[in-house]
Design an enzyme around this catalytic site. Structure first.
Site, short mmCIF file in Angstrom:
data_model
loop_
_atom_site.label_atom_id
_atom_site.label_comp_id
_atom_site.label_asym_id
_atom_site.label_seq_id
_atom_site.Cartn_x
_atom_site.Cartn_y
_atom_site.Cartn_z
CE LYS A 55 5.04 0.75 15.95
NZ LYS A 55 4.60 0.52 14.60
CD GLN A 80 4.75 -2.79 13.10
OE1 GLN A 80 4.10 -1.91 13.67
NE2 GLN A 80 6.03 -2.64 12.83
CG ASP A 119 1.87 3.76 10.93
OD1 ASP A 119 2.80 4.06 11.71
OD2 ASP A 119 1.55 2.59 10.66
N1 GUN Z 1 7.18 -1.29 10.10
C1 GUN Z 1 8.35 -0.68 10.35
N2 GUN Z 1 8.13 0.57 10.79
C2 GUN Z 1 6.80 0.75 10.82
C3 GUN Z 1 5.97 1.85 11.20
O1 GUN Z 1 6.41 2.94 11.58
N3 GUN Z 1 4.62 1.62 11.08
C4 GUN Z 1 4.11 0.45 10.63
N4 GUN Z 1 2.78 0.34 10.53
N5 GUN Z 1 4.86 -0.57 10.27
C5 GUN Z 1 6.20 -0.42 10.37
#
Ligand code: GUN
Length: 296
Positions: free
Chosen positions: A53, A97, A120
């Site tokens: 990311k 996350q 998100d």
């Molecule tokens: N864990 C797995 N996929 C995601 C996501 O798209 N966002 C977040 N914050 N955590 C995740």
């Protein structure tokens, strides 16, 4: 007939390049979109996602920061950090996350994020807007899957879609999005308690595998000519790799690629699309907070 491969790697590049225009408009106003990611602990998959990311965000000129916190961080400490970042005008997008360590309640943490920064799309306000078809940030993986389906050029109106998996992050929001305008699909959501999964998938024009388990969808479960989207990212032991593992999806790709009309690979499929939609949401958040048009 061999299926056409929808490359998330290429499509995500196109989508990220299209962000250059709104980023330039923001720059004229002295604004650089900022994305802050909070990672608690050192779960290897989460570390890898967060690194991806950050890399994607930096590549298109975003101000990307990852705050890495020890696994011992308390819920109160995390909430205090979120409160501080909510108030920071340089932070346009903020995400924590998941999964979080068991002593931290994710629902409380997500609720603490300012919905205007919820890139998100996990905050109940964002989810509520999605259900109602209102404005708000779309969750990144479902949004990426929609872009891939649109890329096929196949009309989705009235299509029978089977989603395998009912997670809050993928299955549930994707079902809600696909049943609404402009997609108008007929959606069935299958899960671990579904009685005859194969009967459902065989009747589907589009199968979306988001179960989180390898081999959930096999070639015998797919109707010839169907579209198969694989959202799974599973680590399986592989002694031939330096890392000791290989990434595989939820589908048996090789057999399905001989039968389906379109398939998505793992890796290089939905994964890069998720990250592209995250940077897009961050640019949208910066535009909204600055009063600048995202699209012209
Ligand atoms: N864990 C797995 N996929 C995601 C996501 O798209 N966002 C977040 N914050 N955590 C995740």
């Amino acid at each position: 007939m061999a299926a056409t491969v929808i490359s998330g790697k290429l499509l995500s590049q196109e989508l990220r390049q299209a962000l250059a225009a709104p980023i330039a408009r923001l720059a004229v106003q002295g604004v650089r979109p900022g994305l802050t990611v909070i990672l608690v602990g050192e779960d290897p998959a989460s570390v890898s996602y967060v690194t991806g990311k950050e890399k994607d965000a930096r590549e298109i000129g975003l101000n990307s920061e990852t705050i890495r916190l020890p696994v011992s961080t308390s819920e109160e400490e995390l909430l205090a950090l979120i409160t501080r970042l909510n108030a920071d005008p340089a932070v346009h997008g903020l995400l924590v996350q998941l999964p979080l360590p068991p002593h931290i309640r994710s629902a409380r943490v997500i609720l603490a994020i300012d919905p205007a920064k919820d890139v998100d799309g996990f905050h109940p306000v964002s989810v509520g807007q999605l259900v109602l078809g209102g404005p708000g940030f779309l969750p990144c993986t479902p949004h990426g899957v929609l872009k891939m389906l649109q890329k096929t050029g196949v009309s989705l109106t009235g299509a029978e879609v089977v989603i395998v998996g009912r997670s809050n992050i993928v299955g549930k929001p994707l079902a809600l999005l696909l049943m609404q305008a402009p997609y108008h699909c007929t959606v069935t959501v299958c899960h671990t308690k579904t009685k005859n999964l194969k009967a459902h998938t065989l009747a589907a024009d589009i199968v979306i595998a988001a179960a989180g388990h390898p081999h959930t969808v096999t070639a015998e479960m797919i109707r010839p000519g169907a579209i198969v989207i694989d959202v799974g990212v599973n680590r399986v032991p592989d002694a031939s790799k330096a890392s000791g593992f290989a990434l595989v999806g939820d589908t048996d790709y090789a057999g399905i690629a001989e039968k389906a009309s379109f398939v998505t690979p793992v890796p290089g499929g939905v994964g890069p699309m998720t990250r592209a939609m995250l940077v897009e949401n961050t640019v949208r958040a910066a535009c909204l907070s600055t009063g600048i048009a995202f699209e012209e």
